[in-house]
Write a protein that holds these residues in place. Structure first.
Motif, short mmCIF file in Angstrom:
data_model
loop_
_atom_site.label_atom_id
_atom_site.label_comp_id
_atom_site.label_asym_id
_atom_site.label_seq_id
_atom_site.Cartn_x
_atom_site.Cartn_y
_atom_site.Cartn_z
N ILE A 72 -16.58 -13.26 -26.62
CA ILE A 72 -16.57 -14.34 -25.64
C ILE A 72 -17.86 -14.22 -24.85
O ILE A 72 -18.08 -13.21 -24.17
N ASP A 73 -18.70 -15.23 -24.93
CA ASP A 73 -20.01 -15.20 -24.29
C ASP A 73 -20.74 -13.90 -24.60
O ASP A 73 -21.26 -13.22 -23.72
N ALA A 74 -20.75 -13.52 -25.87
CA ALA A 74 -21.46 -12.36 -26.42
C ALA A 74 -20.87 -11.02 -26.00
O ALA A 74 -21.50 -9.98 -26.19
N GLU A 75 -19.66 -11.00 -25.44
CA GLU A 75 -19.00 -9.74 -25.10
C GLU A 75 -17.75 -9.59 -25.97
O GLU A 75 -16.96 -10.53 -26.10
N ALA A 76 -17.56 -8.40 -26.53
CA ALA A 76 -16.40 -8.15 -27.39
C ALA A 76 -15.11 -8.37 -26.61
O ALA A 76 -15.01 -8.02 -25.44
N ALA A 77 -14.14 -8.98 -27.28
CA ALA A 77 -12.86 -9.29 -26.63
C ALA A 77 -11.76 -9.39 -27.67
O ALA A 77 -12.01 -9.33 -28.87
N GLU A 78 -10.55 -9.54 -27.19
CA GLU A 78 -9.37 -9.78 -28.03
C GLU A 78 -8.83 -11.17 -27.68
O GLU A 78 -9.28 -11.80 -26.73
N LEU A 79 -7.85 -11.63 -28.44
CA LEU A 79 -7.25 -12.94 -28.16
C LEU A 79 -6.64 -13.00 -26.76
O LEU A 79 -6.71 -14.04 -26.09
N GLU A 80 -6.06 -11.90 -26.30
CA GLU A 80 -5.48 -11.88 -24.95
C GLU A 80 -6.58 -12.04 -23.91
O GLU A 80 -6.37 -12.67 -22.87
N GLY A 81 -7.74 -11.46 -24.16
CA GLY A 81 -8.87 -11.62 -23.25
C GLY A 81 -9.35 -13.06 -23.22
O GLY A 81 -9.75 -13.57 -22.17
N LEU A 82 -9.32 -13.72 -24.37
CA LEU A 82 -9.69 -15.13 -24.44
C LEU A 82 -8.71 -15.97 -23.63
O LEU A 82 -9.11 -16.84 -22.86
N LYS A 83 -7.42 -15.67 -23.78
CA LYS A 83 -6.41 -16.40 -23.01
C LYS A 83 -6.63 -16.22 -21.51
O LYS A 83 -6.56 -17.18 -20.74
N ALA A 84 -6.90 -14.98 -21.10
CA ALA A 84 -7.12 -14.70 -19.68
C ALA A 84 -8.35 -15.43 -19.16
O ALA A 84 -8.34 -16.00 -18.06
N ARG A 85 -9.42 -15.44 -19.94
CA ARG A 85 -10.66 -16.13 -19.54
C ARG A 85 -10.43 -17.63 -19.42
O ARG A 85 -10.89 -18.28 -18.47
N LEU A 86 -9.69 -18.21 -20.36
CA LEU A 86 -9.39 -19.64 -20.31
C LEU A 86 -8.53 -19.98 -19.10
O LEU A 86 -8.78 -20.98 -18.41
N ARG A 87 -7.56 -19.14 -18.81
CA ARG A 87 -6.70 -19.38 -17.64
C ARG A 87 -7.52 -19.29 -16.35
O ARG A 87 -7.31 -20.07 -15.42
N GLN A 88 -8.44 -18.34 -16.30
CA GLN A 88 -9.29 -18.19 -15.12
C GLN A 88 -10.15 -19.44 -14.93
O GLN A 88 -10.23 -19.97 -13.82
N LEU A 89 -10.78 -19.91 -16.00
CA LEU A 89 -11.62 -21.10 -15.90
C LEU A 89 -10.81 -22.33 -15.50
O LEU A 89 -11.25 -23.14 -14.68
N ARG A 90 -9.63 -22.46 -16.06
CA ARG A 90 -8.79 -23.62 -15.73
C ARG A 90 -8.29 -23.55 -14.30
O ARG A 90 -8.15 -24.56 -13.64
N SER A 91 -8.01 -22.33 -13.79
CA SER A 91 -7.55 -22.20 -12.40
C SER A 91 -8.66 -22.54 -11.42
O SER A 91 -8.39 -22.94 -10.29
N GLU A 92 -9.92 -22.40 -11.85
CA GLU A 92 -11.05 -22.77 -11.01
C GLU A 92 -11.31 -24.27 -11.04
O GLU A 92 -12.22 -24.76 -10.39
N GLY A 93 -10.51 -24.99 -11.82
CA GLY A 93 -10.65 -26.43 -11.89
C GLY A 93 -11.71 -26.91 -12.86
O GLY A 93 -12.08 -28.07 -12.85
N ALA A 94 -12.20 -26.03 -13.69
CA ALA A 94 -13.26 -26.41 -14.64
C ALA A 94 -12.67 -27.19 -15.81
O ALA A 94 -11.56 -26.92 -16.26
N ASP A 95 -13.43 -28.17 -16.27
CA ASP A 95 -13.07 -28.89 -17.49
C ASP A 95 -13.63 -28.05 -18.63
O ASP A 95 -14.81 -28.13 -18.95
N VAL A 96 -12.80 -27.20 -19.19
CA VAL A 96 -13.26 -26.19 -20.13
C VAL A 96 -13.65 -26.83 -21.46
O VAL A 96 -12.89 -27.58 -22.06
N GLN A 97 -14.88 -26.52 -21.88
CA GLN A 97 -15.38 -26.93 -23.18
C GLN A 97 -15.84 -25.66 -23.89
O GLN A 97 -16.42 -24.78 -23.27
#
Length: 136
Positions: A72-97
């Motif tokens: 994710i953005d050039a940092e190693a991650a797992e699917l759970e990390g991807l879920k957490a990052r997406l939730r964080q971005l959505r909670s900030e009100g970002a239109d995630v692309q």
């Protein structure tokens, strides 16, 4: 009413306009080059497509290498990390692309899992990263 000029006075103000100009130019350069730098950090052998086109902005870059490892953005991650990052971005009100880039040797199953995760978390604006074919 003539204005009096006092040329012997001490200059107490600093002109910050040139400093602001330089900082803005550096900021623009950083923004333009940041996406290309991130894309080049993970060596991927992208599949070719005749209809590939440039994306205007990338909020989240998701990459899969040949072994199916997730970044994710050039940092190693797992699917759970991807879920957490997406939730964080959505909670900030970002239109995630997102842009999903996968090595052409990775299993299709890994790509489908990433796309499912994006869609489960409410991200419906995503693109698949490809290498443009040479013109014929």
């Amino acid at each position: 009413m003539a204005a009096s000029s006092n040329s012997d006075g001490v200059i107490s103000g600093i002109n910050v306009t040139p400093l602001v100009d330089v900082v803005l130019v550096l900021l623009i350069i950083l923004m333009v080059t940041a996406t290309s730098i991130v894309a080049q950090t993970i060596p991927l052998e992208l599949p070719q497509a005749a209809t590939g086109e440039e994306t205007e902005s990338v909020l989240l870059a998701v990459s899969l290498d040949a072994d199916g490892n997730l970044f994710i953005d050039a940092e190693a991650a797992e699917l759970e990390g991807l879920k957490a990052r997406l939730r964080q971005l959505r909670s900030e009100g970002a239109d995630v692309q997102a842009v999903v880039g996968a090595d052409r040797r990775t299993f299709h199953e890994h790509v489908v899992r990433v796309i499912d995760t994006l869609r489960d978390e409410g991200v419906f604006k995503f693109a698949i990263q490809v290498k443009a074919e040479a013109s014929r």
